[in-house]
Design a protein around this motif. Structure first.
Motif, PDB file in Angstrom:
ATOM      1  N   GLN A 165    -128.651  12.485   0.031  1.00  0.00           N
ATOM      2  CA  GLN A 165    -128.581  13.280  -1.179  1.00  0.00           C
ATOM      3  C   GLN A 165    -127.345  14.187  -1.175  1.00  0.00           C
ATOM      4  O   GLN A 165    -127.030  14.813  -0.178  1.00  0.00           O
ATOM      5  N   ALA A 166    -126.647  14.209  -2.282  1.00  0.00           N
ATOM      6  CA  ALA A 166    -125.526  15.135  -2.444  1.00  0.00           C
ATOM      7  C   ALA A 166    -125.527  15.546  -3.909  1.00  0.00           C
ATOM      8  O   ALA A 166    -126.142  14.892  -4.748  1.00  0.00           O
ATOM      9  N   LEU A 167    -124.891  16.626  -4.225  1.00  0.00           N
ATOM     10  CA  LEU A 167    -124.924  17.114  -5.603  1.00  0.00           C
ATOM     11  C   LEU A 167    -123.541  17.164  -6.227  1.00  0.00           C
ATOM     12  O   LEU A 167    -123.388  17.037  -7.430  1.00  0.00           O
ATOM     13  N   CYS A 168    -122.548  17.361  -5.381  1.00  0.00           N
ATOM     14  CA  CYS A 168    -121.198  17.579  -5.887  1.00  0.00           C
ATOM     15  C   CYS A 168    -120.223  16.649  -5.184  1.00  0.00           C
ATOM     16  O   CYS A 168    -120.077  16.701  -3.967  1.00  0.00           O
ATOM     17  N   GLY A 169    -119.607  15.792  -5.960  1.00  0.00           N
ATOM     18  CA  GLY A 169    -118.631  14.868  -5.401  1.00  0.00           C
ATOM     19  C   GLY A 169    -117.221  15.433  -5.573  1.00  0.00           C
ATOM     20  O   GLY A 169    -116.836  15.816  -6.672  1.00  0.00           O
ATOM     21  N   ILE A 170    -116.485  15.497  -4.472  1.00  0.00           N
ATOM     22  CA  ILE A 170    -115.097  15.950  -4.554  1.00  0.00           C
ATOM     23  C   ILE A 170    -114.248  14.708  -4.735  1.00  0.00           C
ATOM     24  O   ILE A 170    -114.026  13.939  -3.800  1.00  0.00           O
ATOM     25  N   SER A 171    -113.807  14.509  -5.966  1.00  0.00           N
ATOM     26  CA  SER A 171    -113.081  13.289  -6.273  1.00  0.00           C
ATOM     27  C   SER A 171    -111.589  13.409  -5.932  1.00  0.00           C
ATOM     28  O   SER A 171    -110.954  12.429  -5.572  1.00  0.00           O
ATOM     29  N   ARG A 172    -111.041  14.621  -6.029  1.00  0.00           N
ATOM     30  CA  ARG A 172    -109.648  14.857  -5.613  1.00  0.00           C
ATOM     31  C   ARG A 172    -109.545  16.244  -5.000  1.00  0.00           C
ATOM     32  O   ARG A 172    -110.099  17.189  -5.550  1.00  0.00           O
ATOM     33  N   VAL A 173    -108.799  16.343  -3.936  1.00  0.00           N
ATOM     34  CA  VAL A 173    -108.391  17.657  -3.429  1.00  0.00           C
ATOM     35  C   VAL A 173    -106.930  17.531  -3.013  1.00  0.00           C
ATOM     36  O   VAL A 173    -106.547  16.606  -2.308  1.00  0.00           O
ATOM     37  N   TRP A 174    -106.136  18.444  -3.533  1.00  0.00           N
ATOM     38  CA  TRP A 174    -104.685  18.361  -3.306  1.00  0.00           C
ATOM     39  C   TRP A 174    -104.100  19.767  -3.259  1.00  0.00           C
ATOM     40  O   TRP A 174    -104.507  20.642  -4.028  1.00  0.00           O
ATOM     41  N   VAL A 175    -103.158  19.953  -2.331  1.00  0.00           N
ATOM     42  CA  VAL A 175    -102.412  21.210  -2.254  1.00  0.00           C
ATOM     43  C   VAL A 175    -100.922  20.860  -2.201  1.00  0.00           C
ATOM     44  O   VAL A 175    -100.513  19.902  -1.527  1.00  0.00           O
ATOM     45  N   PHE A 176    -100.136  21.596  -2.956  1.00  0.00           N
ATOM     46  CA  PHE A 176     -98.666  21.417  -2.993  1.00  0.00           C
ATOM     47  C   PHE A 176     -98.142  21.417  -1.554  1.00  0.00           C
ATOM     48  O   PHE A 176     -98.509  22.285  -0.750  1.00  0.00           O
ATOM     49  N   SER A 177     -97.266  20.456  -1.248  1.00  0.00           N
ATOM     50  CA  SER A 177     -96.831  20.271   0.141  1.00  0.00           C
ATOM     51  C   SER A 177     -96.281  21.553   0.772  1.00  0.00           C
ATOM     52  O   SER A 177     -96.477  21.791   1.956  1.00  0.00           O
ATOM     53  N   LEU A 178     -95.596  22.388  -0.033  1.00  0.00           N
ATOM     54  CA  LEU A 178     -94.994  23.600   0.549  1.00  0.00           C
ATOM     55  C   LEU A 178     -96.012  24.734   0.697  1.00  0.00           C
ATOM     56  O   LEU A 178     -95.663  25.809   1.157  1.00  0.00           O
ATOM     57  N   ALA A 179     -97.250  24.494   0.299  1.00  0.00           N
ATOM     58  CA  ALA A 179     -98.263  25.561   0.358  1.00  0.00           C
ATOM     59  C   ALA A 179     -99.461  25.168   1.226  1.00  0.00           C
ATOM     60  O   ALA A 179    -100.510  25.793   1.141  1.00  0.00           O
ATOM     61  N   ARG A 180     -99.282  24.128   2.045  1.00  0.00           N
ATOM     62  CA  ARG A 180    -100.414  23.676   2.869  1.00  0.00           C
ATOM     63  C   ARG A 180    -100.634  24.573   4.084  1.00  0.00           C
ATOM     64  O   ARG A 180     -99.759  25.314   4.465  1.00  0.00           O
ATOM     65  N   ARG A 181    -101.826  24.454   4.660  1.00  0.00           N
ATOM     66  CA  ARG A 181    -102.252  25.199   5.850  1.00  0.00           C
ATOM     67  C   ARG A 181    -102.215  26.709   5.618  1.00  0.00           C
ATOM     68  O   ARG A 181    -101.909  27.480   6.513  1.00  0.00           O
TER      69      ARG A 181
END
Ligand code: ACO
Ligand code: ZN
Length: 226
Positions: A165-181
């Motif tokens: 069972q799950a309720l929320c599907g994360i279909s995309r997650v993205w962070v601008f390359s210069l703002a990662r970590r």
């Protein structure tokens, strides 16, 4: 002596001549005309796509020192859904998704992390789901696999056949390359958990990542603490 040192440095630059553009983040070889051309093509279009000019009505769902998170719903005004769509196209082209449609577009929620400079530096698209298949740990990874092999393997064999069972599907997650970590994806997902379903705070187990990339898997494993 000096001359030969110089020679070595030059040779090094030729071989490892990759530059990272400090505004769009593209890595390219400045002394390769084709690369230069591709960068020029990409640069302005990308920056236009992630530029956020401000709207008369915006749904701010979280605020930080580094920026704010906006939520965009399918029936929001055109200027908002248009931006969400534009960012989704940037994300899809970076992820190599072609024509991946959302399962229920009218139910999709788009979260955008807007930097204080007015750039969309992060995006999550979340959808309601009923069940998901847990991503299984891989037996040992072959070290010299290419990124493509790696992704192919993961896509093909990573999931359990037992639905959970799950309720929320994360279909995309993205962070601008210069703002990662910098915790942007973490803050986006924490915000999804607190705002996705009215009146309840989703647990990490109630969220499922669809079809994760290697980056996505590393992040999801850390985020979900599995
Ligand atoms: N390698 C190893 N660990 C990582 C990585 C990575 N590339 N990215 C995140 N983590 C782990 C780290 O433990 C990190 O904590 P730390 O920085 O203190 O060590 C922790 O996850 C939290 O990371 P965040 O800073 O919150 O993540 P970030 O904002 O950098 O975003 C993301 C991560 C979204 C995966 C980013 O790297 C990205 O956009 N990559 C390209 C697009 C992509 O592949 N997206 C996932 C697609 S899958 C899908 O959409 C369902
Ligand atoms: Zn650039």
């Amino acid at each position: 002596k000096q001359a030969s040192d110089q020679l070595i440095i030059d040779a090094g630059q030729k071989q490892f001549g990759a530059t990272t553009c400090s505004s769009c983040g593209m890595i390219y070889s400045a002394d390769n005309p084709e690369d230069n051309f591709q960068h020029t093509q990409f640069h302005q279009r990308f920056l236009n796509s992630i530029k956020y000019v401000g709207w008369k009505k915006e749904r701010v769902v979280n605020k930080f020192f580094e920026g704010k998170i906006l939520l965009i719903l399918a029936d929001d005004p055109k200027y908002a859904t248009k931006k969400a769509e534009e960012v989704r196209q940037v994300v899809d082209s970076e992820l190599g998704f072609q024509q991946v449609t959302l399962s229920r577009p009218s139910q999709a929620k788009t979260y955008l992390f807007i930097s204080t400079e007015g750039l969309v530096v992060g995006c999550v698209i979340a959808e309601p789901i009923r069940q998901a298949f847990r991503v299984l740990e891989q037996p040992d990874q072959n070290k010299d696999m290419t990124k493509d092999d790696f992704m192919e393997r993961h896509r093909a064999w990573c999931c359990s056949t037992v639905p959970e069972q799950a309720l929320c599907g994360i279909s995309r997650v993205w962070v601008f390359s210069l703002a990662r970590r910098q915790g942007i994806a973490t803050r986006l997902l924490d915000t999804v958990r607190s705002t996705f379903m009215y009146g309840s705070y989703l647990t990490k187990q109630e969220m499922a990542f669809s079809d994760p990339t290697p980056d996505g898997k590393l992040f999801a494993t850390k985020y979900c603490g599995t």
